[in-house]
Structure formats: structure tokens, C-alpha cells
Design an enzyme around this catalytic site. Structure first.
Site: not given
Ligand code: MRU
Length: 355
Positions: A48, A89, A238, A249
């Protein structure tokens, strides 16, 4: 290892291509809106905070090729670029948060300022977003470290380390800080199907950082918890809704349910920029759906399902606030009832002043 940076000339953003890890360390230069959009959609840059930082640098890069002698056309171009990048996204609020901040700088600049000066202000704002993220991660790490002790086992899901932010990371921040301070933690990293962020990125970052890490398949989390090897779960986020429901995730909510069953504290760690007080509950968080090929084909030498087999591939799920022991932010540790505690989050930047 810097994952996102602005080139000296200001004509492109350089990212570490996370899709190539752990086998190749490859950097990629992004100089058009299409390049930046593609890199975010395909998770070359991901996590994120990192996508917010990349998009902010991208807005500066793109601003330089917009009409420099027509302020109205410049602002319209900027607004179109913002909407296009934001569409890459939908779930992580940091992307739109950073883009809104950038747009606000331009739209509120004094009418007396020429466009090239506004471009310089955009550069300063993007650099400030990155710097603030570094500071926030460091504070999250300090707060998170108070929740564990020497010898503890930590389970994490996906990747919320330096690759996903600017430094330290969020969920992995306390772990790297513990390492610096000679505190031993044992980390169990879920591989995180289908895109394997845990295997490809988390175990890579921790291994390279000298942290004791054990990689497990997602369906082994219950076993390691039952074995008594896990004293806390640390995950990133996120988007956190005003009532504490948290999108992270896909698979995170399952970890939280298991943690509750085994009586293990489940902590969400994230910067205050990920807390979306305008979003009442988890039901209001848009969940990104991704291509079936990620489940059926990616990382396999041949397809593992028939072409006609249907797939459901949500990239995120929402963990109910009732399963979260605490939300650890740069502004402290917040506990239930979240609808009250999260309201105390201070608005720390210009973007938030009037929200
Ligand atoms: O799809 P992604 O790899 O961008 O998903 C990321 C996550 O779910 C992380 O846990 C989240 O972005 C936190 S990053 C500090």
C-alpha cells in the site's frame, strides 16, 4: 535497497521490479502514465505505501510534460493522470490518498505561480510523502516492538516489509528493529497464495536481514499455532475502516480466525495514511478482483486447472474488527472500541487538514 526513487533528471521513476524477486534484482524506469499504471497493476511495485509513493513521483514526472503555459490545461491534465493512476488498484487507500495530496498542491497553488514552479512544488510533495512514510514506519516499529519479547515466534502474511514501504516496513518493522537491538524473534512467513509475496518477498527480505525465518504454506498456519510456536501475528493493511475492519491480502482474515481459536494476539500494523475514517466499515471497502491465470497458471510449469474451470480471485479480504487485538500505527497503539479510538488519529498533513 531502495524500491522506489525519482531519477536525478525528474523524467522517470525507478522501481525495483518485485515480480523478479528473489531470483533477480532488476530495476525498471517508468516515464509514461502507461508504464506507471502497468507497474502498479502487475505488482512490479506493490504494498500500500509503496504504490502511493510511486504514484506521487509519477504525478511529478507526468506534470513536466503537461502544458506549461496554460494553467487550466495543466490542472486538467493532472486530474486525468490522477484518475488513471488511481484506477490501477482500488483497495489500498494510500494510492488515492497520495494522488489527492499531489492534486491538492497544484490546485491550491497561488494563481501568481507559473506552472514550472507548481511542478517543483509537486516534486517537493512527493519527496515529503516518501520521507513521512519512512518516519511513520520507524515509529510503527518502535510501538510494535513493545508487544513482543525475546524468543517470541511471530506469524506474518503477505509482505509488509521495506519492499512494500520506504524503509523498515510496517508488519516487519518491529522485527527488523528487534534485530538491530539484539532481540531474537522467530518469524513464520505464510507463502501467501496465489502471488507468493510471503515466499518471494518476505522470506527474502528477512533472510537477507539475518532474521530467523521459516517459510510455510498458508494451510500450515494452524499447525504452527497449535505447536505453540507463535506468540503473536503481525500483518499489514491496505485500508482500515472507521470501525477497525481491515482489508489486507487475501487469507489474512483466516489467520485472524485461527489466532482467536488458539488465543494468540493478532496485530494489524499500518501508517495513519491507511486509516480511512471516511469508510464506515469493511463492507464499504472495494475489493480488487484479479485474473484467473494467477491461480491456474502462474508459477507452474504447466496449467494446473482446465482452461474452462472458473476461478474466484479476490486480492484482499476484510478482517472483522472483533478479531483484531490492536492496530499499531505511527501515532500509537489503538484498541477496541475502534470506532472511538481511531477517531483520535491526528491529521498530520495538508491533505488531511480539511477532511
Ligand atoms: O497485493 P499486494 O502485494 O500489494 O498486497 C499487499 C498487502 O496486502 C500488504 O500487507 C499491505 O499492502 C501492507 S504493505 C505495508
Amino acid at each position: 535497497m531502495i524500491n522506489v526513487s525519482l531519477d536525478q533528471t525528474g523524467s522517470s521513476v525507478t522501481i525495483l521490479d518485485q515480480t523478479k524477486l528473489p531470483n533477480q534484482v532488476e530495476y525498471r524506469r517508468l516515464s509514461t502514465a502507461e508504464d506507471i499504471h502497468e507497474a502498479i497493476v502487475h505488482l512490479r511495485v506493490r504494498g500500500a505505501p509503496a504504490i502511493g509513493i510511486c504514484a506521487a513521483f509519477g504525478m511529478y514526472v507526468l506534470s513536466r510534460s503537461m502544458p506549461q503555459d496554460d494553467r487550466r490545461a495543466f490542472l486538467e491534465g493532472l486530474s486525468r493522470a490522477k484518475e488513471y493512476l488511481a484506477s490501477a488498484r482500488p483497495t489500498a487507500v494510500n494510492l488515492r490518498w497520495a494522488l489527492d495530496r499531489m492534486e491538492k498542491v497544484a490546485s491550491e497553488a497561488s494563481p501568481a505561480l507559473p506552472v514550472p514552479k507548481i511542478c517543483e512544488m509537486l516534486k517537493a510533495e512527493a519527496l515529503a510523502i516518501q520521507k513521512e512514510d519512512m518516519d511513520m514506519c520507524r515509529r510503527i516499529a518502535e510501538y510494535g516492538l513493545t508487544l513482543v519479547k525475546n524468543g517470541d515466534g511471530i506469524l506474518t502474511h503477505c509482505n509488509a516489509g521495506p519492499l512494500a514501504t520506504s524503509r523498515y516496513g510496517t508488519a516487519l518493522g518491529p522485527i527488523f528493529l528487534a534485530k538491530e537491538r539484539g532481540i531474537d524473534l522467530k518469524v513464520f512467513a505464510d507463502e501467501t497464495r496465489p502471488l507468493l509475496q510471503g515466499a518471494r518477498l518476505t522470506s527474502y527480505e528477512l533472510e537477507r536481514g539475518g532474521v530467523d525465518v521459516t517459510l510455510i504454506c498458508d494451510n500450515m498456519a494452524s499447525m504452527v499455532m497449535k505447536n505453540g510456536w507463535i506468540q503473536a501475528c503481525f500483518v499489514g493493511c491496505d485500508r482500515v475502516a472507521a470501525n477497525g475492519d481491515t482489508a489486507n491480502k487475501i487469507g489474512t482474515s483466516g489467520v485472524a480466525i485461527l489466532a482467536k481459536h488458539y488465543g494468540i494476539p493478532f496485530y494489524v500494523l499500518g501508517p495513519s495514511s491507511t486509516i480511512d475514517l471516511d469508510c464506515p466499515t469493511g463492507d464499504d471497502i472495494p475489493i480488487e478482483l484479479r485474473a484467473p491465470q494467477e491461480i491456474k497458471e502462474m508459477f507452474y510449469s504447466q496449467p494446473m486447472a482446465l482452461p474452462e474451470t472458473k476461478c474466484y480471485n479476490p486480492a484482499f479480504d476484510v478482517t472483522d474488527h472483533s478479531l483484531i487485538t490492536a492496530i499499531v500505527t505511527d501515532q500509537g497503539i489503538f484498541r477496541a472500541p475502534y470506532s472511538e479510538s481511531l477517531r483520535k488519529i491526528k491529521k498530520t498533513n495538508a491533505w488531511c487538514d480539511d477532511q
